[in-house]
Design an enzyme around this catalytic site. Sequence first.
Site, PDB file in Angstrom:
ATOM      1  N   HIS A  22      61.237  34.248 -48.187  1.00  0.00           N
ATOM      2  CA  HIS A  22      59.927  33.600 -48.312  1.00  0.00           C
ATOM      3  C   HIS A  22      59.817  32.878 -49.653  1.00  0.00           C
ATOM      4  CE1 HIS A  22      55.332  33.804 -47.952  1.00  0.00           C
ATOM      5  NE2 HIS A  22      55.529  33.482 -49.223  1.00  0.00           N
ATOM      6  N   GLU A  23      60.195  33.598 -50.719  1.00  0.00           N
ATOM      7  CA  GLU A  23      60.105  33.007 -52.059  1.00  0.00           C
ATOM      8  C   GLU A  23      61.110  31.882 -52.261  1.00  0.00           C
ATOM      9  OE1 GLU A  23      57.567  33.546 -53.705  1.00  0.00           O
ATOM     10  OE2 GLU A  23      56.965  35.237 -52.467  1.00  0.00           O
ATOM     11  N   HIS A  26      59.824  28.682 -50.980  1.00  0.00           N
ATOM     12  CA  HIS A  26      58.943  28.002 -51.953  1.00  0.00           C
ATOM     13  C   HIS A  26      59.772  27.260 -52.997  1.00  0.00           C
ATOM     14  CE1 HIS A  26      55.131  29.608 -50.698  1.00  0.00           C
ATOM     15  NE2 HIS A  26      55.447  30.867 -50.939  1.00  0.00           N
TER      16      HIS A  26
HETATM   17 ZN   LIG Z   1      54.363  32.702 -50.704  1.00  0.00          ZN
END
Ligand SMILES: [Zn+2]
Length: 331
Positions: A22-23, A26
């Site tokens: 998830h990170e 980003h």
């Molecule tokens: Zn996030």
Amino acid sequence: MALYWIVGIITSLLFFASVVAHELAHSLVGRVNGIPVKSITLFIFGGIAQMTKEAAHPGAEFKMAAAGPACSLVIAGLFGLLWFFAQGVVEPLAAMAFWLAYVNVILAAFNLIPGFPLDGGRVFRSLLWRVTGNYRRSTQVATRVGQGIGYLFVLGGILIIFLRPFGLDWFSGLWLAFIGWFLESAASASYRQLRWRDALQGVSASQVMTTDCPLVPPNITVSQLVQGYILTSGRQCFLVADEGRLEGALMLANIKSIPQQDWGVTQVREIMTPIDKLKMAHPDQDAPSILEEMNENEINQMPVVSEGRVVGLITRDGLIKLLSIRSRLGA
Ligand SMILES: [Zn+2]
């Protein structure tokens, strides 16, 4: 029993990998769009990515913020598929896949709460920004919404603790209130940062630094410093240098940290902030980023260095004073 443990460990590792993915989503999308993500603070429900630079336009921010939850949903989908094919065939695998799909959906949903600085808050801000064209106002609204949601969570938590609706126990209430408190403080911190950025906009290091910090040798005593420099000149900052080589910096606060009877036997070198604990600023560096760096590293002074030479010193007190004057004048 061994199987139980193996499945448990693999599940935990895959959950951790999901959060990291998830990170990473980003970071990668941010980097492609020119927003470097400096550090990631892993939190129970995912991470909050700290950016050194804000997005230049709403589209970039939207893509970067949405990338994390989108990644979590894709992962959830993959585990969903695995569950679909494994159920009734390999039961432990199916149970694991189901749980991982479920937590990834929760991860995406939690991060999509539209309160800044969560991903959803960033998406919300980018949309407001696109519509209004006003970055500052959009951030203000998104952080306010973030605070509001935080308060609602705390209130909800308290209600659960006292009323125990739907068979929920007090621990769930406490948990919800804790998450609310976290959201509120993260939103407040973002708002404060915005106000700093606003108030110190366009101010550079060379404008806020003090240039009259005299050089003092490291081997004089604190008494000699006080008698010879402070009481006569009223100066409050000193650069400690031995034959022109910078060794550290010294402020009034460093002196106040030792009792007066020790001033005669303590050398300046012993109480200065040594050079390896000092961060350097560049004359063109902007004031808000300097203040942020000071806060992050818990330091109170930064020498300004140009072409290897110290040209001045920025103190946290000085910055805070300037900040308060500028924000009082609404400048
Ligand atoms: Zn996030």
